[in-house]
Design an enzyme around this catalytic site. Structure first.
Site, PDB file in Angstrom:
ATOM      1  N   TYR A 150       0.839  -1.204   0.000  1.00  0.00           N
ATOM      2  CA  TYR A 150       0.000   0.000   0.000  1.00  0.00           C
ATOM      3  C   TYR A 150       0.875   1.256   0.000  1.00  0.00           C
ATOM      4  O   TYR A 150       0.734   2.122  -0.862  1.00  0.00           O
ATOM      5  CB  TYR A 150      -0.895  -0.039   1.238  1.00  0.00           C
ATOM      6  N   ASN A 195     -14.076  -0.935  14.005  1.00  0.00           N
ATOM      7  CA  ASN A 195     -13.896  -2.074  14.919  1.00  0.00           C
ATOM      8  C   ASN A 195     -14.405  -1.750  16.320  1.00  0.00           C
ATOM      9  O   ASN A 195     -15.201  -2.506  16.883  1.00  0.00           O
ATOM     10  CB  ASN A 195     -12.395  -2.410  15.038  1.00  0.00           C
TER      11      ASN A 195
END
Ligand code: NAD
Ligand code: UDP
Length: 318
Positions: A150, A195
Site C-alpha cells: 500500500y 472495529n
C-alpha cells in the site's frame, strides 16, 4: 472533447467505497454529472444505491488496472483498498491498483485534458520520525514489510503524478489523506473506528493492539470531502501534495474510552499483539491547507463518533 452542456463531467474511481460515495453525493449536489467507476472489491452498490435514480449519476463496474476510455472533464482517483486487512488480502493486486491504476487514469487525463486528483495517504510517511508530519517530510517506510504494498504503491503513484505533470504538463492535484471515519465505513474492514464501534455495540471486548499508546488523528468524512472539493478548485499549478486531516491527536486507549462512553457500552478492553510496522504516531501538519484554501476540520471527534455510532446502530443493530 468539450462537453455540450455546462455541467462538468466528473469521474470518481473507487466511487462506491466509503469516501468515494460521499464524494459522488457532494459532486451531484453541486450540479455535476458523475461517473462512478468501481470493481466492488471493498465498495458496494449499497453505498450508492440512493444515487442510482439520479439521471446525472452513472455507475460502471470496471477495474482501474485495465484501460478506461471515457470522456470527462475532471478525475478523482480513489480506487484502492484502504484498510490494512483489505489491502494485505491481495498485496500484489493492491500495488497493481495503485501503480497501473494511476498510469491508466493519468493516460486518460492526458488524452482528454482533464484535471486529475490522486487520493494519496499519510502512509507515505510510514512510521514517521518527524512529528507532526509536514508535506516536506520524505517518510520512513519499510519497503519489504506487510504494509509496503500500500505505502510503496501510493508513493509510486505520487511519483507518476508528478512525472506526468513535469513531462506532459498534466494538471494534477495530490492530497495526502490522514485517517478518516464516518458513516459507510465497511463494518468488517478492521479499521480502528469501525472495529471499536461494532465491538462496543455488540458488548464484546474492545481490541487494542499493543499498549494502546500509539496515536492517530481522526477526520470526519464531511470535513475531508470539503477539503477535496476546495483543493480541486485551486488554480492550475497548485499541485500539492497537501495534507488533509484533523490535527487532533488521540491514543488508541483514549479512542476506546470515548467509544465506550458514547455508546454506553459495558465492553471491557482486551490487549492484542501490535501488527508489524504499525506507525507509533501520526498527526497532520495542515498549515498549507489552512493558508491555501482556508480549510480546517470543523467536526470534533466526539460529534463525529456520535454520528458514526448512529449510522452503525441504525444499519446493523436496528
Ligand atoms: P474503500 O475501500 O471504502 O474504497 C476504495 C474503493 O476502491 C472501493 O469501492 C473498492 O471497491 C474500489 N477499488 C479497489 N480496487 C479497485 C480497482 N482495481 N478498480 C476499481 N475500483 C477499485 O476505502 P476509502 O476509505 O473510501 O478510501 C478511498 C481512497 O482514499 C483510497 O485510495 C485510500 O487509499 C485513500 N485513503 C483513505 C483514508 C481513510 O482514512 N479512509 C486514508 C488515506 C487514504
Ligand atoms: N487498532 C487497534 N485495534 C483495532 C484496530 C486497530 O488498536 O481493533 C490500532 C492499529 O494497530 C493502529 C490504529 O489502531 O495503531 C489505527 O489502525 P487502522 O487500521 O484504523 O489504521 P492505520 O493503522 O492504517 O492508521
Amino acid at each position: 472533447m468539450q462537453a455540450l452542456t455546462n455541467r462538468k463531467r466528473v469521474l470518481v474511481t473507487g466511487g462506491a467505497g466509503f469516501l468515494g460515495s460521499h464524494l459522488c453525493e457532494r459532486l451531484l449536489a453541486a450540479g455535476n454529472d458523475v461517473l462512478c467507476v468501481d470493481n466492488f472489491f471493498t465498495g458496494s452498490r449499497d453505498n450508492v444505491l440512493h444515487l442510482l435514480d439520479d439521471p446525472h449519476f452513472e455507475l460502471m463496474r470496471h477495474d482501474v488496472t485495465f484501460p478506461l476510455y471515457v470522456e470527462v472533464d475532471e478525475i478523482y482517483n480513489l480506487a484502492c483498498p484502504a484498510s490494512p486487512i483489505h489491502y494485505q488480502h491481495d498485496p500484489v493486486q493492491t500495488t497493481k491498483t495503485s501503480v497501473i491504476g494511476a498510469i491508466n487514469m493519468l493516460g486518460l487525463a492526458k488524452r482528454v485534458h482533464a484535471r486529475i486528483m490522486q487520493a494519496s495517504t499519510s502512509e507515505v510517511y510510514g512510521d514517521p520520525a518527524v512529528h507532526p508530519q509536514p508535506e516536506e517530510y520524505w517518510g520512513n517506510v519499510n519497503t519489504i514489510g506487510p504494509r509496503a504494498c500500500y505505502d510503496e504503491g501510493k508513493r509510486c503513484a505520487e511519483t507518476l503524478f508528478f512525472d506526468y505533470h513535469r513531462q506532459h504538463r498534466l494538471d494534477i492535484k495530490v492530497i495526502r489523506i490522514f485517517n478518516t471515519y464516518g458513516p459507510r465505513m465497511h463494518p468488517s474492514d478492521g479499521r480502528v473506528v469501525s472495529n471499536f464501534i461494532i465491538q462496543a455495540l455488540k458488548g464484546e471486548p474492545i481490541t487494542i493492539y499493543g499498549d494502546g499508546q500509539q496515536t492517530r488523528s481522526f477526520c470526519y468524512v464531511d470535513d475531508l470531502i470539503e477539503g477535496f472539493l476546495r483543493f480541486m478548485d485551486t488554480p492550475a499549478g497548485a499541485t500539492g501534495p497537501i495534507n488533509l486531516g484533523n490535527p487532533g491527536e488521540f491514543t488508541m486507549l483514549e479512542l476506546a474510552e470515548k467509544v465506550i462512553r458514547l455508546t454506553g457500552s459495558a465492553s471491557t478492553i482486551e490487549h492484542m499483539p501490535l501488527p508489524q510496522d504499525d506507525p507509533k504516531q501520526r498527526r497532520p501538519d495542515i498549515a498549507k491547507a489552512r493558508a491555501m484554501m482556508q480549510w480546517e476540520p470543523a467536526v470534533p471527534l466526539d460529534e463525529g463518533l456520535d454520528r458514526t455510532i448512529a449510522y452503525f446502530r441504525g444499519r446493523f443493530f436496528a
